[in-house]
Enzyme design. Structure first.
Site, PDB file in Angstrom:
ATOM      1  N   MET A 127      -1.615 -48.847  66.147  1.00  0.00           N
ATOM      2  CA  MET A 127      -2.964 -48.886  65.583  1.00  0.00           C
ATOM      3  C   MET A 127      -3.180 -50.289  65.013  1.00  0.00           C
ATOM      4  O   MET A 127      -2.667 -50.636  63.933  1.00  0.00           O
ATOM      5  CB  MET A 127      -3.101 -47.813  64.504  1.00  0.00           C
ATOM      6  CG  MET A 127      -2.845 -46.405  65.019  1.00  0.00           C
ATOM      7  SD  MET A 127      -4.115 -45.844  66.174  1.00  0.00           S
ATOM      8  CE  MET A 127      -5.429 -45.439  65.047  1.00  0.00           C
ATOM      9  N   ARG A 166      -5.012 -44.090  52.821  1.00  0.00           N
ATOM     10  CA  ARG A 166      -3.791 -44.840  53.161  1.00  0.00           C
ATOM     11  C   ARG A 166      -3.003 -44.176  54.280  1.00  0.00           C
ATOM     12  O   ARG A 166      -2.148 -44.791  54.898  1.00  0.00           O
ATOM     13  CB  ARG A 166      -2.906 -45.005  51.917  1.00  0.00           C
ATOM     14  CG  ARG A 166      -2.388 -43.704  51.355  1.00  0.00           C
ATOM     15  CD  ARG A 166      -1.511 -43.861  50.130  1.00  0.00           C
ATOM     16  NE  ARG A 166      -1.209 -42.543  49.583  1.00  0.00           N
ATOM     17  CZ  ARG A 166      -1.993 -41.864  48.762  1.00  0.00           C
ATOM     18  NH1 ARG A 166      -3.143 -42.408  48.378  1.00  0.00           N
ATOM     19  NH2 ARG A 166      -1.673 -40.665  48.328  1.00  0.00           N
ATOM     20  N   VAL A 219       8.795 -50.328  59.525  1.00  0.00           N
ATOM     21  CA  VAL A 219       7.904 -49.967  60.632  1.00  0.00           C
ATOM     22  C   VAL A 219       7.626 -51.269  61.383  1.00  0.00           C
ATOM     23  O   VAL A 219       7.276 -52.270  60.777  1.00  0.00           O
ATOM     24  CB  VAL A 219       6.584 -49.364  60.116  1.00  0.00           C
ATOM     25  CG1 VAL A 219       5.707 -48.933  61.290  1.00  0.00           C
ATOM     26  CG2 VAL A 219       6.851 -48.184  59.187  1.00  0.00           C
ATOM     27  N   ILE A 255       5.787 -54.548  60.628  1.00  0.00           N
ATOM     28  CA  ILE A 255       4.394 -54.435  60.174  1.00  0.00           C
ATOM     29  C   ILE A 255       4.262 -53.627  58.898  1.00  0.00           C
ATOM     30  O   ILE A 255       3.205 -53.565  58.302  1.00  0.00           O
ATOM     31  CB  ILE A 255       3.494 -53.808  61.269  1.00  0.00           C
ATOM     32  CG1 ILE A 255       4.100 -52.487  61.755  1.00  0.00           C
ATOM     33  CG2 ILE A 255       3.247 -54.772  62.392  1.00  0.00           C
ATOM     34  CD1 ILE A 255       3.151 -51.694  62.639  1.00  0.00           C
ATOM     35  N   GLY A 256       5.313 -52.983  58.485  1.00  0.00           N
ATOM     36  CA  GLY A 256       5.180 -52.200  57.257  1.00  0.00           C
ATOM     37  C   GLY A 256       6.526 -51.620  56.865  1.00  0.00           C
ATOM     38  O   GLY A 256       7.532 -51.796  57.541  1.00  0.00           O
ATOM     39  N   ASP A 270      -1.476 -34.395  52.233  1.00  0.00           N
ATOM     40  CA  ASP A 270      -1.513 -35.764  51.702  1.00  0.00           C
ATOM     41  C   ASP A 270      -2.568 -36.582  52.433  1.00  0.00           C
ATOM     42  O   ASP A 270      -2.339 -37.726  52.826  1.00  0.00           O
ATOM     43  CB  ASP A 270      -0.133 -36.421  51.825  1.00  0.00           C
ATOM     44  CG  ASP A 270      -0.040 -37.686  50.966  1.00  0.00           C
ATOM     45  OD1 ASP A 270      -0.886 -37.859  50.071  1.00  0.00           O
ATOM     46  OD2 ASP A 270       0.873 -38.488  51.196  1.00  0.00           O
TER      47      ASP A 270
HETATM   48  P1  AMP Z   1       4.240 -44.849  57.108  1.00  0.00           P
HETATM   49  O1  AMP Z   1       5.689 -44.749  56.893  1.00  0.00           O
HETATM   50  O2  AMP Z   1       3.753 -44.000  58.225  1.00  0.00           O
HETATM   51  O3  AMP Z   1       3.432 -44.662  55.857  1.00  0.00           O
HETATM   52  O4  AMP Z   1       3.983 -46.352  57.593  1.00  0.00           O
HETATM   53  C1  AMP Z   1       4.073 -47.472  56.734  1.00  0.00           C
HETATM   54  C2  AMP Z   1       3.072 -48.544  57.159  1.00  0.00           C
HETATM   55  O5  AMP Z   1       3.351 -48.962  58.483  1.00  0.00           O
HETATM   56  C3  AMP Z   1       1.634 -48.022  57.210  1.00  0.00           C
HETATM   57  O6  AMP Z   1       0.979 -48.135  55.980  1.00  0.00           O
HETATM   58  C4  AMP Z   1       1.006 -48.915  58.256  1.00  0.00           C
HETATM   59  O7  AMP Z   1       0.583 -50.119  57.669  1.00  0.00           O
HETATM   60  C5  AMP Z   1       2.153 -49.199  59.203  1.00  0.00           C
HETATM   61  N1  AMP Z   1       2.103 -48.265  60.354  1.00  0.00           N
HETATM   62  C6  AMP Z   1       2.681 -47.057  60.463  1.00  0.00           C
HETATM   63  N2  AMP Z   1       2.426 -46.519  61.661  1.00  0.00           N
HETATM   64  C7  AMP Z   1       1.668 -47.410  62.328  1.00  0.00           C
HETATM   65  C8  AMP Z   1       1.060 -47.402  63.624  1.00  0.00           C
HETATM   66  N3  AMP Z   1       1.182 -46.395  64.455  1.00  0.00           N
HETATM   67  N4  AMP Z   1       0.344 -48.480  63.968  1.00  0.00           N
HETATM   68  C9  AMP Z   1       0.186 -49.509  63.112  1.00  0.00           C
HETATM   69  N5  AMP Z   1       0.729 -49.548  61.895  1.00  0.00           N
HETATM   70  C10 AMP Z   1       1.458 -48.512  61.496  1.00  0.00           C
END
Ligand code: AMP
Length: 982
Positions: free
Chosen positions: A708, A756, A641, A633-634, A752
């Site tokens: 989320m 986002r 992620v 998802i990311g 931060d």
């Molecule tokens: P991060 O490394 O925490 O910035 O995560 C990168 C991307 O993964 C975020 O911008 C979200 O789109 C997605 N992401 C991270 N944690 C979650 C979560 N708990 N639920 C859904 N999407 C997430």
């Protein structure tokens, strides 16, 4: 009749031999060369050839029999003994049949002069061939000088002696051609000047390109051109075919087809087989001429006849106009499943599952029909236009809708109808599911209390009962010192209650909650009251009342937004949960115990000597086999992620987000990666992302958090531009502020905070996340200006944190102000495209971001407060939460918009003048809908004055925010008609 000289005579028999044998292959060649058309063949002449020979003693016609006894005509001349020979033999007129170039093939024998004893030197071994073009088929004499010479013909092989052996007789074959013929025909002539020749056969022919079929186009027999020019020929498509590209070919001079261009293709219902178009068999079809083959009918369709260009749908199945004929026939979907309603006073959230049967299509949408019913639900009437649907009423693609502005204490019948692209084609009624709900209204204010030695009286204001609604209240209390171990719940229908039997001089904690037919509200805020040491009356004690009012006021927030939503399904009404005060939540009763707020302090995991210990202390180790990764998802700083499921022993499966540490990491990277878990694991708050645990004992190392569904807030807002009410936006901001209050109470500075780094779940609850950066910022001066996305967080960072790295909760408040701006502007980039340096300079010179469009004055003021230069002058997070709570309680305060006076262009203001629909739409920044308006026929301003919401939906203006904007602008146009130049 010329006398045959004795040496030639015996050869005639031989000729016949020779002729027969020599022509055998030629006959077959003639059959073989189907591109030759013969105009004259002396061999096949049955009677007299009728050629003219002069003088009379020159060429002589002789009939001989070949081996098959078929008579043959030949001409001979052999006046070798006499000088001055000039013997002519002229054919009859040969019609050229349109040919411009003809070929003459002659077969002859010629006697070698040297082999003739006593012949004079005038003996020749050649003869000449001429032609004369003429339209006259019966021309008498042709003057010698009028002939055109074709060639002097010499024998390749002459014979020397008369012998019965056929080997000595040599038959010569010569071919010559004449080009650019233009008259009807021509005469050929052979001139002998004193040779001994037997002209065995003369064949005149022309060449053609024979009829042929290529690429399903038929090209006719075509006579070759004169000289060597190519003849361009247009082909004609064979039966049941049509031109794909005009078919053409070139007929070459030697009768061959060259350079095919273009082609025909079989019409729909036919396919190509052996240069022909054959009809498709029943059960198959061919929809388009450009398809090559007939194909089997798609599911739920059939063709009973040959040559079908489409298969018809079975009964009950349909094909939408936009569907390809190759797609299966489909049917309308079944009804939506498992509807769940969540009532929040006069707002209802409906959620449902997709129909079990999609009808074979992926374009399911939903319509909502709202009807208001009498008390016994027997009579229902349409809800009318006062009720609003978010995101919209018709054509919903998500399985959720929020219905607002319903009347309190009323019954509603809500129908969720499922549709797809073929629903309109089906005569059957649409599949739907009906949900009945009852709206409510809850406690609004606490008025007074009275205390005595052993009793306390509380009074509060409840929901409006004018509708005959029953309201019951629950008063829960316990002795403060005893904490939650012993509590009592009392119920009353009155909004006054006296609690007796209390100990004198003892402090009690009270909660009140209301119950209406819509369900229970949550508990209001707590109130602590002490019984008096001796009897005394304290009715309306101003201080006490104030305390009570203030204390319960916190709870009002909950009562307004949370009541009833939990009853039906345990799900929440959109933004509601975001407004929960975490401290209040901790006061809730859980399984007979009251969970009390802790006063924990954040411990920096980097202060641990062994960072692994910090992980062990704050994060639960999860067995990797209980995790099921489903999709990416990311991308995070340390790796992908993913979303997936986690099933912990004895618990139900939950959706989780899984961050993994990519392979090849260093020790430091592993420490930094897991530090996020050590930080997150210390928090427990509804507006902070919850850590489920970590996987450190096997690879890859993973951090598991709650999932989320709506991802990061900035992306989410951009995707739903203009779709939320201002109350919903304030609800989101309240949630973030509440999470930040919790963090600042724990002594944690985020550093931060940005949209986002906020995640949004399916209930629109916003949670603060991303706890990985602080350390990077602190340790590495270079990294001070980088975030994971490679972006510089300057825009979100307070001046003192940028200037001298003074990161505090007050600098988090600055960032929070920027987040507020991001939320209200639906994800706009702060300071737009200004450079970071310009931002720093502008802030230093006192510039602050202006209010976003439609931003209430109070919200912009709160932002400006967060951006005070002096960090001590900025509000604290608890003050921000309080301010937002007040706004939620009094939405009227949000009505005044900051930029209503700035928006000179707003057509609702008197200064505004527009004269066309385009100008108007541009002025209200809805220019993107110009096409929609013009194609729906709204070309003049007066035509838009009475436009309705359903018309807007029909025109594909589906975003609620945009509809609102357009309609309110139309109102403006109406009210200032004089300014509109229609
Ligand atoms: P991060 O490394 O925490 O910035 O995560 C990168 C991307 O993964 C975020 O911008 C979200 O789109 C997605 N992401 C991270 N944690 C979650 C979560 N708990 N639920 C859904 N999407 C997430």
């Amino acid at each position: 009749m010329a006398l045959l000289v004795p040496w030639i005579y015996p050869s005639l028999f031989l000729f016949s031999h020779l002729l027969f044998r020599a022509f055998q292959p030629c006959e077959s060649l003639r059959n073989y060369l189907e591109n030759e058309v013969t105009l004259l063949d002396s061999m096949s002449a049955l009677g007299d050839l009728g050629w003219e020979a002069y003088p009379a003693e020159g060429w002589e016609e002789i009939s001989v029999m070949d081996e098959r006894n078929i008579p043959m005509r030949t001409y001979q001349v052999c006046n070798v003994m006499e000088a001055n020979q000039n013997n002519w033999l002229r054919t009859r007129h040969i019609a050229r049949e349109g040919a411009q170039r003809v070929y003459i093939e002659i077969k002859f024998t010629l006697r070698d002069c040297n082999s003739l004893p006593g012949v004079p030197g005038t003996c020749k071994e050649t003869f000449n061939m001429f032609y004369y073009e003429s339209n006259n088929a019966n021309q008498w004499h042709i003057k010698e000088s009028n002939y055109v010479k074709i060639d002097t013909i010499a024998a390749d092989e002459s014979f020397t002696q008369v012998d019965v052996g056929d080997r000595v007789m040599k038959l010569n074959t010569e071919v010559r051609d004449i080009s650019n013929l233009s008259k009807k025909g021509f005469y050929l002539a052979f001139q002998d000047l004193g040779a001994c020749i037997a002209l065995v056969s003369v064949r005149v022919f022309y060449k053609k390109c024979p009829l042929t079929v290529l690429n399903l186009a038929q090209f006719p027999d075509t006579v070759t051109g004169g000289d060597s020019a190519l003849v361009e020929v247009r082909g004609v498509c064979v039966n049941a075919s049509e031109e794909f590209e005009a078919p053409r070919m070139y007929c070459s001079a030697d009768g061959g087809w060259l350079v095919p261009i273009g082609r025909c293709v079989c019409q729909p219902g036919y396919e190509e087989q052996m240069d022909m178009c054959q009809p498709c068999k029943p059960g198959s079809y061919k929809a388009s001429a450009t398809d090559t083959y007939c194909t089997k009918c798609p599911p739920h369709s059939s063709s009973h006849l040959e040559r079908a260009s489409e298969c018809l749908c079975e009964k009950g199945f349909h094909r939408a106009e936009s569907d390809q004929r190759s797609t299966p026939c489909t049917r309308p979907p079944s009804a939506p499943e498992s509807p769940i309603s969540t009532v929040n006073e006069t707002c209802v959230t409906l959620e449902w599952s997709s129909p079990r049967d999609s009808g074979g299509r992926g374009d399911i949408t939903y319509n909502i029909h709202c009807r208001k019913c009498s008390g016994d639900n027997k009579k229902c009437m349409p809800c009318g236009s006062g009720v609003h649907f978010v995101p919209r009423q018709f054509g919903l693609s998500a399985t959720m809708v929020m219905i607002t502005d319903l009347q309190p204490h009323s019954n509603y019948s809500l129908t969720i109808e499922s549709l797809n692209g073929v629903s309109d084609l089906s005569p059957s009624p649409r599949a739907a599911v009906v949900v009945n709900v009852t709206t409510s209204q809850t406690v609004s204010v606490v008025l007074k209390e009275r205390r005595s030695k052993d009793s306390i009286t509380l009074a509060w204001q409840g929901p409006d009962r004018s509708n005959g609604v029953t309201v019951e209240y629950e008063v829960t209390y316990y002795e403060k010192n005893q904490r939650e171990q012993n509590y009592t719940v009392l119920k009353t229908r009155s909004n006054v209650m006296t609690v007796d039997g209390l100990k004198p001089g003892t402090t009690y904690v009270f909660h009140v909650r209301a119950r209406t037919p819509g369900g229970h509200g949550t508990y209001g805020g707590t109130i602590e009251l002490e019984t008096s040491h001796e009897d005394m009356l304290a009715i309306g004690d101003p201080n006490q009342s104030t305390i009570l009012a203030v204390s319960i006021a916190g709870g009002i927030l909950l009562l307004i937004f949370l009541v009833t939503c939990f009853v039906v399904s345990g799900r929440h009404c959109g933004y509601i949960k975001a407004k929960q005060d975490p401290d209040e939540e901790k006061m809730q009763f859980q399984h007979g115990r009251v969970k009390l707020p802790g006063s924990k302090t954040y411990i920096d995991p980097h202060t641990y000597e062994d960072p692994n210990k910090a992980v062990r202390d704050f994060a639960k180790e999860i067995d990797a086999s209980t995790i099921r990764i489903e999709r990416v998802i990311g991308a995070g700083e340390f790796g992908e992620v993913c979303s997936g499921r986690l099933r912990l022993q004895g618990k139900r499966e939950i959706y989780v987000a899984i961050k993994s540490l990519k392979a090849g990491y260093s020790d430091k990277q592993r420490r930094d990666f897991l530090s996020e878990a050590s930080i997150m694991g210390q928090f427990d708050h509804p507006n902070i992302i919850r850590l489920e645990g970590v996987v450190t004992r096997c690879k890859p190392v993973m951090i598991i958090t709650e999932f989320m569904e709506n991802g990061s807030l900035d992306t989410f807002l951009k995707k739903h531009d203009g779709q939320f009410t201002v109350i919903q936006l304030v609800g989101m901001l309240r949630g973030i502020a509440s999470g930040m209050k919790y963090l600042s109470d724990m002594g944690y500075v985020h550093r931060d905070l940005a949209a986002r780094n906020i995640l949004v779940n399916s209930n629109l609850v916003c949670k603060v996340s991303d706890f990985g950066l602080s350390r990077v910022l602190e340790d590495d001066p270079e990294a001070a200006y980088t975030t994971r996305g490679g972006k510089i967080p300057i825009r979100w960072t307070s001046p003192e944190a940028i200037a001298y790295r003074k990161f505090t909760s007050a600098s988090d408040v600055w960032s929070y102000g920027i987040v507020m701006w991001e939320v209200v502007s639906y994800g706009e980039r702060p300071y737009w495209e200004m450079s970071n340096q310009d931002v720093i300079k502008a802030i230093d010179e006192g510039y602050r971001l202006p209010a976003p469009m439609d931003c209430p004055v109070v919200l912009h003021q709160l932002m400006l407060d967060c951006w005070e230069n002096g960090r001590g002058e900025r509000p604290k997070f608890d003050q921000i939460v309080t301010t937002l709570d007040e706004l939620i309680r009094n939405p009227a305060k949000l009505q005044e918009l900051a930029n209503s006076s700035i928006c000179r262009e707003d057509p609702t203001t008197p200064e505004f003048t527009v004269s066309t629909v385009e100008e108007w739409l541009e002025a209200i920044k809805m220019g993107q809908y110009q096409e929609n308006f013009s194609s729906a026929g709204y070309v003049t301003l007066d035509s838009v004055l009475y436009i309705s919401i359903s018309e807007l939906v029909r025109m594909n203006v589906t975003l609620a925010g945009h509809q609102k904007k357009i309609l309110s602008s139309v109102q403006g146009l109406l009210s200032q008609g004089a300014h509109v130049q229609v």
